[in-house]
Design an enzyme around this catalytic site. Structure first.
Site, PDB file in Angstrom:
ATOM      1  N   CYS A   1       0.785  -1.301  -0.154  1.00 14.66           N
ATOM      2  CA  CYS A   1       0.084   0.107   0.075  1.00 14.66           C
ATOM      3  C   CYS A   1       0.815   1.277   0.119  1.00 14.66           C
ATOM      4  O   CYS A   1       0.204   2.347  -0.140  1.00 14.66           O
ATOM      5  CB  CYS A   1      -0.911  -0.108   1.247  1.00 14.66           C
ATOM      6  SG  CYS A   1      -0.272   0.228   2.765  1.00 14.66           S
TER       7      CYS A   1
ATOM      8  N   CYS B   1       1.617  -4.315   8.505  1.00 17.59           N
ATOM      9  CA  CYS B   1       1.516  -2.806   8.105  1.00 17.59           C
ATOM     10  C   CYS B   1       0.031  -2.503   8.700  1.00 17.59           C
ATOM     11  O   CYS B   1      -0.892  -3.151   8.851  1.00 17.59           O
ATOM     12  CB  CYS B   1       1.201  -2.840   6.464  1.00 17.59           C
ATOM     13  SG  CYS B   1       0.697  -0.964   6.047  1.00 17.59           S
TER      14      CYS B   1
ATOM     15  N   CYS C   1      -2.769  -1.600   5.672  1.00 15.05           N
ATOM     16  CA  CYS C   1      -3.397  -2.791   4.750  1.00 15.05           C
ATOM     17  C   CYS C   1      -3.375  -3.912   5.532  1.00 15.05           C
ATOM     18  O   CYS C   1      -3.624  -4.913   4.766  1.00 15.05           O
ATOM     19  CB  CYS C   1      -2.841  -2.614   3.446  1.00 15.05           C
ATOM     20  SG  CYS C   1      -0.773  -3.269   3.332  1.00 15.05           S
TER      21      CYS C   1
ATOM     22  N   CYS D   1      12.577  -7.140  12.971  1.00 15.62           N
ATOM     23  CA  CYS D   1      12.910  -7.872  11.846  1.00 15.62           C
ATOM     24  C   CYS D   1      12.039  -8.025  10.667  1.00 15.62           C
ATOM     25  O   CYS D   1      11.214  -8.583  10.904  1.00 15.62           O
ATOM     26  CB  CYS D   1      13.454  -9.033  12.644  1.00 15.62           C
ATOM     27  SG  CYS D   1      14.004 -10.388  11.534  1.00 15.62           S
TER      28      CYS D   1
END
Length: 137
Positions: free
Chosen positions: A49, A95, A98, A118
């Site tokens: 996104c 995220c 999204c 990570c």
């Protein structure tokens, strides 16, 4: 969560590894990611996104084989999910916009946060701060 492309669209536009990592919570093999050794100044975005996630100033070499950061751009950038898979207790990071899988966060990073985000290169797009060049992981 933002509207994200359909699975069909994603399969058409992403590499097999990018799809596996971002959509199936996969992990790329260590030391293989395109952005692992990137040292340029800029911002790392979500590959799906384009939401900004990490600044290069917070990236460091943890030796683990994946890009590591000690802090996201903002708390809203990242969603944290308890992950009990593979007989381990971890915190998955996605995220915040999204819900694409990014990697995991661990409490063994450097100061000032003590955290190690990570992140799979395959989930990131890097934008160079000087010339705007974009590199997909």
């Amino acid at each position: 969560m933002a509207n994200k492309p359909s699975a069909e669209e994603l399969k058409k536009n992403l590499s097999e590894m990018q799809f596996y990592v971002t959509q199936n919570h996969g992990t790329e093999p260590p030391f293989t990611g395109r952005l692992l050794h990137n040292k340029r100044d800029g911002v790392y975005h979500c590959l799906i996104c384009d939401a900004p996630l990490f600044h290069s100033q917070t990236k460091y070499d943890s030796g683990c084989g994946w890009p590591s950061f000690y802090e996201p751009l903002s708390e809203e950038s990242i969603r944290y999910i308890k992950d009990l898979s593979h007989g381990m207790q971890r915190i998955e990071i996605r995220c915040g916009n999204c819900d694409a899988h990014l990697g995991h966060v661990f409490p063994d990073g450097p100061q000032p946060t003590g955290e190690r985000y990570c992140v799979n290169s395959a989930s990131l797009r890097f934008t160079d701060g000087e010339n705007g060049e974009e590199i997909n992981g």
